[in-house]
Design a protein around this motif. Structure first.
Motif, mmCIF file in Angstrom:
data_model
loop_
_atom_site.group_PDB
_atom_site.id
_atom_site.type_symbol
_atom_site.label_atom_id
_atom_site.label_comp_id
_atom_site.label_asym_id
_atom_site.label_seq_id
_atom_site.Cartn_x
_atom_site.Cartn_y
_atom_site.Cartn_z
ATOM 1 N N PHE A 1 -8.964 -6.171 -6.859
ATOM 2 C CA PHE A 1 -9.639 -4.886 -7.054
ATOM 3 C C PHE A 1 -10.169 -4.771 -8.484
ATOM 4 O O PHE A 1 -10.857 -3.802 -8.827
ATOM 5 C CB PHE A 1 -8.695 -3.719 -6.734
ATOM 6 C CG PHE A 1 -7.466 -3.661 -7.600
ATOM 7 C CD1 PHE A 1 -7.456 -2.893 -8.752
ATOM 8 C CD2 PHE A 1 -6.328 -4.376 -7.264
ATOM 9 C CE1 PHE A 1 -6.332 -2.844 -9.558
ATOM 10 C CE2 PHE A 1 -5.196 -4.333 -8.057
ATOM 11 C CZ PHE A 1 -5.189 -3.568 -9.207
ATOM 12 N N GLN B 1 -2.056 2.260 -4.680
ATOM 13 C CA GLN B 1 -3.419 2.501 -4.238
ATOM 14 C C GLN B 1 -4.358 2.198 -5.411
ATOM 15 O O GLN B 1 -4.256 2.844 -6.460
ATOM 16 C CB GLN B 1 -3.602 3.944 -3.769
ATOM 17 C CG GLN B 1 -2.839 4.290 -2.503
ATOM 18 C CD GLN B 1 -3.340 3.501 -1.309
ATOM 19 O OE1 GLN B 1 -4.528 3.200 -1.206
ATOM 20 N NE2 GLN B 1 -2.436 3.157 -0.400
ATOM 21 N N PRO B 2 -5.258 1.226 -5.266
ATOM 22 C CA PRO B 2 -6.093 0.808 -6.405
ATOM 23 C C PRO B 2 -6.844 1.944 -7.085
ATOM 24 O O PRO B 2 -6.839 2.044 -8.327
ATOM 25 C CB PRO B 2 -7.052 -0.206 -5.777
ATOM 26 C CG PRO B 2 -6.302 -0.762 -4.615
ATOM 27 C CD PRO B 2 -5.512 0.392 -4.073
ATOM 28 N N ASP B 3 -7.504 2.811 -6.309
ATOM 29 C CA ASP B 3 -8.304 3.874 -6.924
ATOM 30 C C ASP B 3 -7.433 4.837 -7.724
ATOM 31 O O ASP B 3 -7.801 5.265 -8.824
ATOM 32 C CB ASP B 3 -9.082 4.640 -5.856
ATOM 33 C CG ASP B 3 -10.197 3.802 -5.246
ATOM 34 O OD1 ASP B 3 -10.606 2.810 -5.880
ATOM 35 O OD2 ASP B 3 -10.652 4.127 -4.131
ATOM 36 N N GLU B 4 -6.276 5.168 -7.175
ATOM 37 C CA GLU B 4 -5.356 6.064 -7.880
ATOM 38 C C GLU B 4 -4.843 5.406 -9.158
ATOM 39 O O GLU B 4 -4.774 6.044 -10.221
ATOM 40 C CB GLU B 4 -4.188 6.425 -6.971
ATOM 41 C CG GLU B 4 -3.140 7.313 -7.625
ATOM 42 C CD GLU B 4 -1.966 7.579 -6.699
ATOM 43 O OE1 GLU B 4 -0.861 7.854 -7.212
ATOM 44 O OE2 GLU B 4 -2.141 7.485 -5.465
ATOM 45 N N TRP C 1 -4.813 2.681 -15.521
ATOM 46 C CA TRP C 1 -5.478 1.522 -16.117
ATOM 47 C C TRP C 1 -5.942 1.821 -17.541
ATOM 48 O O TRP C 1 -6.725 2.735 -17.786
ATOM 49 C CB TRP C 1 -6.657 1.089 -15.249
ATOM 50 C CG TRP C 1 -7.462 -0.054 -15.801
ATOM 51 C CD1 TRP C 1 -8.720 0.020 -16.315
ATOM 52 C CD2 TRP C 1 -7.055 -1.425 -15.923
ATOM 53 N NE1 TRP C 1 -9.138 -1.221 -16.744
ATOM 54 C CE2 TRP C 1 -8.139 -2.138 -16.512
ATOM 55 C CE3 TRP C 1 -5.896 -2.130 -15.584
ATOM 56 C CZ2 TRP C 1 -8.084 -3.505 -16.770
ATOM 57 C CZ3 TRP C 1 -5.846 -3.495 -15.832
ATOM 58 C CH2 TRP C 1 -6.931 -4.167 -16.422
ATOM 59 N N SER D 1 0.814 -1.221 0.000
ATOM 60 C CA SER D 1 0.000 0.000 0.000
ATOM 61 C C SER D 1 0.845 1.267 0.000
ATOM 62 O O SER D 1 0.338 2.347 -0.310
ATOM 63 C CB SER D 1 -0.948 -0.002 1.210
ATOM 64 O OG SER D 1 -0.213 -0.041 2.422
ATOM 65 N N LEU E 1 -6.332 3.015 -10.977
ATOM 66 C CA LEU E 1 -7.396 2.911 -11.975
ATOM 67 C C LEU E 1 -7.682 4.257 -12.628
ATOM 68 O O LEU E 1 -7.990 4.330 -13.818
ATOM 69 C CB LEU E 1 -8.657 2.348 -11.327
ATOM 70 C CG LEU E 1 -8.569 0.879 -10.887
ATOM 71 C CD1 LEU E 1 -9.807 0.487 -10.093
ATOM 72 C CD2 LEU E 1 -8.406 -0.043 -12.088
ATOM 73 N N ALA E 2 -7.586 5.325 -11.875
ATOM 74 C CA ALA E 2 -7.892 6.651 -12.409
ATOM 75 C C ALA E 2 -6.788 7.183 -13.315
ATOM 76 O O ALA E 2 -7.059 7.872 -14.303
ATOM 77 C CB ALA E 2 -8.130 7.631 -11.254
#
Length: 385
Positions: A108, A9-12, A18, A5, A14-15
């Protein structure tokens, strides 16, 4: 297994990255330890059912490269020498559960999108050449070091220097040019050119993602619709009029054909077919020699060290609007009483028997577990196994 971590950070991700641009995660897996030894991988490539190949590169006098691909099963590797070759084995996660644990780091992302874990071993100077993939991939560096060069997504010309190997002709500008060490993670979106060369004997783990094309979806949907005996509405033209030129196709006829297909795309039956396809396993799941019965479930789960495990390569998916679960191309209408159990099975890959006993409270629960075991979606391991 989880990505560190501190660096991910998954959300960061993906935004910002990805399917947009490549990304290097230094130390993505802190203190990473290999999940397979090179000798075990080489032994796996000797199996008849394993999908394996060796890519060899020879450096010519003018510094150009000559390529050769050989497919397994292999009997030995001495003829390949000590450098300039790579062994690649597909779907190693379906052979070795320890390698399959790597997939939990990517939970995720949608489960149905994950394809497999390919593992490669390269001698010094080994690689498969600069190329494009039509799918997203995370590459985890295991033992050894490898230099990777990755470019932005771009249109490039493919060519085949030998059978079963497709490379890109043009050179590309690297936006990532780095030496990867154990635990480093490289994300490469589909369509980004990349080239990796081992600096010393190296292991790499590639987590690939399914990305069916429109043509592939349509072909698979058609085959499945025929199997399920659905989408049976036929073309009709009750308002047909005589014509002078029978060889001409009118625009109205073309639109009628398209309208018939559009009705298919908007139907609930297509939703069901797509979910069945999403849940299909890549390889045939192994069913038990003797079928389980609902009456056995409590006693089996109560045995010491009992462990229920989702089978390697199996998917257990849920679609809320249809209130249905899907596994290996089948639809499961789970009773309301068994919904908590079904969701628990979807959320984790392993379940100690003692923990499941607290969730198995009804006959429907026991019947569900027995059916999933008999279909090969899950396996039950006992201390006698």
């Amino acid at each position: 297994m989880k990505l560190d971590s501190k660096v991910f950070q998954p959300d960061e991700f993906l935004a910002q990255y990805w399917q947009r641009r490549p990304c290097l995660l230094r130390g993505g897996f802190a203190q990473f330890e290999d999940l397979i030894e090179p000798e075990i991988l080489a032994g796996l490539a000797m199996e008849e059912d394993a999908d394996s190949r060796v890519v060899r590169r020879a450096v010519n006098a003018d510094n150009s490269s000559s390529w050769q691909v050989e497919h397994g099963p292999f009997s030995d590797y001495e003829a390949f020498g000590d450098s300039h070759w790579t062994l690649l084995v597909q779907s190693v996660n379906e052979w070795l559960p320890a390698v399959g644990q790597l997939l939990t780091a990517f939970d995720f992302l949608p489960q149905w999108r994950i394809d497999d874990v390919m593992v490669s071993f390269s001698c010094a100077e080994g690689g498969v050449g600069p190329h494009l993939d039509q799918y997203d991939v995370f590459i985890i560096q295991g033992a050894g070091r490898r230099r990777w060069q990755v470019g932005e997504r771009q249109n490039m010309t493919n060519y085949q220097p030998c059978a079963d190997l497709t490379l890109v002709k043009e050179p590309f500008t690297a936006v990532i040019d780095a030496e990867l060490e154990p635990g480093d993670v490289l994300y490469i979106p589909a369509g980004c050119p990349h080239d990796g060369i081992a600096l010393e004997p190296s292991l790499n783990y590639s987590v690939g993602f399914r990305a069916p094309s429109q043509a592939e979806w349509l072909q698979q949907l058609g085959d499945l619709a025929l199997q399920q005996d659905v989408l049976n509405q036929r073309y009709q033209d009750p308002d047909l009029r005589s014509r002078k030129s029978s060889y001409q196709v009118s625009d109205n006829e073309l639109q009628q054909c398209k309208a018939l297909l559009m009705q298919t795309l908007e139907s609930g039956q297509l939703d069901d077919l797509l979910l069945r396809l999403m849940s299909q396993s890549k390889r045939t799941l192994v069913e038990p020699d003797l079928p389980y019965t609902a009456q056995q479930i409590d006693d089996l789960l109560a045995q010491p060290q009992a462990l229920l495990v989702r089978s390697a390569g199996a998917r257990w998916l849920y679609h809320q609007p249809q209130q249905a679960f899907y596994g290996n191309g089948e639809r499961y209408l789970v009773s309301p009483q068994s919904q908590p159990l079904a969701h628990k099975l979807a959320q984790q890959t392993e379940h100690p028997g003692a923990d499941l006993l607290t969730q198995v409270n009804t006959g429907n629960d026991r019947e569900l577990l027995a059916e999933l075991l008999n279909q090969g979606l899950f396996q039950l391991f006992l201390d006698t196994d």
